[in-house]
Write a protein that holds these residues in place. Structure first.
Motif, mmCIF file in Angstrom:
data_model
loop_
_atom_site.group_PDB
_atom_site.id
_atom_site.type_symbol
_atom_site.label_atom_id
_atom_site.label_comp_id
_atom_site.label_asym_id
_atom_site.label_seq_id
_atom_site.Cartn_x
_atom_site.Cartn_y
_atom_site.Cartn_z
ATOM 1 N N THR A 168 0.848 -1.187 0.000
ATOM 2 C CA THR A 168 0.000 0.000 0.000
ATOM 3 C C THR A 168 0.883 1.237 0.000
ATOM 4 O O THR A 168 1.938 1.264 0.647
ATOM 5 C CB THR A 168 -0.945 0.031 1.211
ATOM 6 O OG1 THR A 168 -0.185 -0.120 2.412
ATOM 7 C CG2 THR A 168 -1.969 -1.081 1.147
ATOM 8 N N GLN A 169 0.435 2.237 -0.743
ATOM 9 C CA GLN A 169 1.189 3.489 -0.815
ATOM 10 C C GLN A 169 0.826 4.353 0.385
ATOM 11 O O GLN A 169 -0.336 4.423 0.786
ATOM 12 C CB GLN A 169 0.865 4.219 -2.112
ATOM 13 C CG GLN A 169 1.760 5.412 -2.337
ATOM 14 C CD GLN A 169 1.561 6.020 -3.717
ATOM 15 O OE1 GLN A 169 0.587 5.739 -4.387
ATOM 16 N NE2 GLN A 169 2.490 6.849 -4.120
ATOM 17 N N GLU A 170 1.840 4.991 0.951
ATOM 18 C CA GLU A 170 1.647 5.918 2.051
ATOM 19 C C GLU A 170 2.285 7.239 1.680
ATOM 20 O O GLU A 170 2.982 7.335 0.663
ATOM 21 C CB GLU A 170 2.280 5.349 3.318
ATOM 22 C CG GLU A 170 1.648 4.042 3.760
ATOM 23 C CD GLU A 170 1.932 3.740 5.207
ATOM 24 O OE1 GLU A 170 3.070 3.969 5.654
ATOM 25 O OE2 GLU A 170 1.008 3.285 5.879
ATOM 26 N N TYR A 175 5.953 3.301 1.003
ATOM 27 C CA TYR A 175 5.049 2.158 0.856
ATOM 28 C C TYR A 175 5.098 1.300 2.106
ATOM 29 O O TYR A 175 6.084 1.302 2.836
ATOM 30 C CB TYR A 175 5.461 1.307 -0.348
ATOM 31 C CG TYR A 175 5.376 2.064 -1.643
ATOM 32 C CD1 TYR A 175 4.219 2.030 -2.418
ATOM 33 C CD2 TYR A 175 6.446 2.831 -2.089
ATOM 34 C CE1 TYR A 175 4.136 2.734 -3.603
ATOM 35 C CE2 TYR A 175 6.372 3.539 -3.279
ATOM 36 C CZ TYR A 175 5.219 3.482 -4.027
ATOM 37 O OH TYR A 175 5.137 4.186 -5.197
ATOM 38 N N SER A 186 8.284 -0.971 6.051
ATOM 39 C CA SER A 186 8.240 0.289 5.311
ATOM 40 C C SER A 186 9.285 0.193 4.221
ATOM 41 O O SER A 186 10.369 -0.347 4.432
ATOM 42 C CB SER A 186 8.596 1.473 6.228
ATOM 43 O OG SER A 186 7.611 1.629 7.211
#
Length: 70
Positions: free
Chosen positions: A11-13, A17, A32
């Motif tokens: 998932t992109q943050e 990611y 991370s």
């Protein structure tokens, strides 16, 4: 002994990611990662799959040569 991969998600943050890796028993570890790190993982996977492609597809050199000769 190595654990068996069950599944993974990425998932992109805001700052990169988050990679979730789950084993077959449901145990999850989060990492991370930066774009560059995911790119390196992607390249390493692709290189390994390219090396193993003939074996995974059940091809041998004789079959490969016969296809090339046609």
């Amino acid at each position: 002994m190595a654990k068996v991969l069950g599944q993974f998600t990425i998932t992109q943050e805001a700052d990169g990611y988050l990679l979730h890796v789950e084993d077959e028993d449901g145990e999850t570890v989060e990492y991370s990662a930066t774009y560059e790190q995911l790119d390196l993982i992607s390249e390493a996977i692709e290189e390994q799959l390219d090396l193993d492609e003939e074996e995974a597809l059940g091809l041998d050199e004789d079959e490969d040569e016969a296809v090339d000769d046609e």
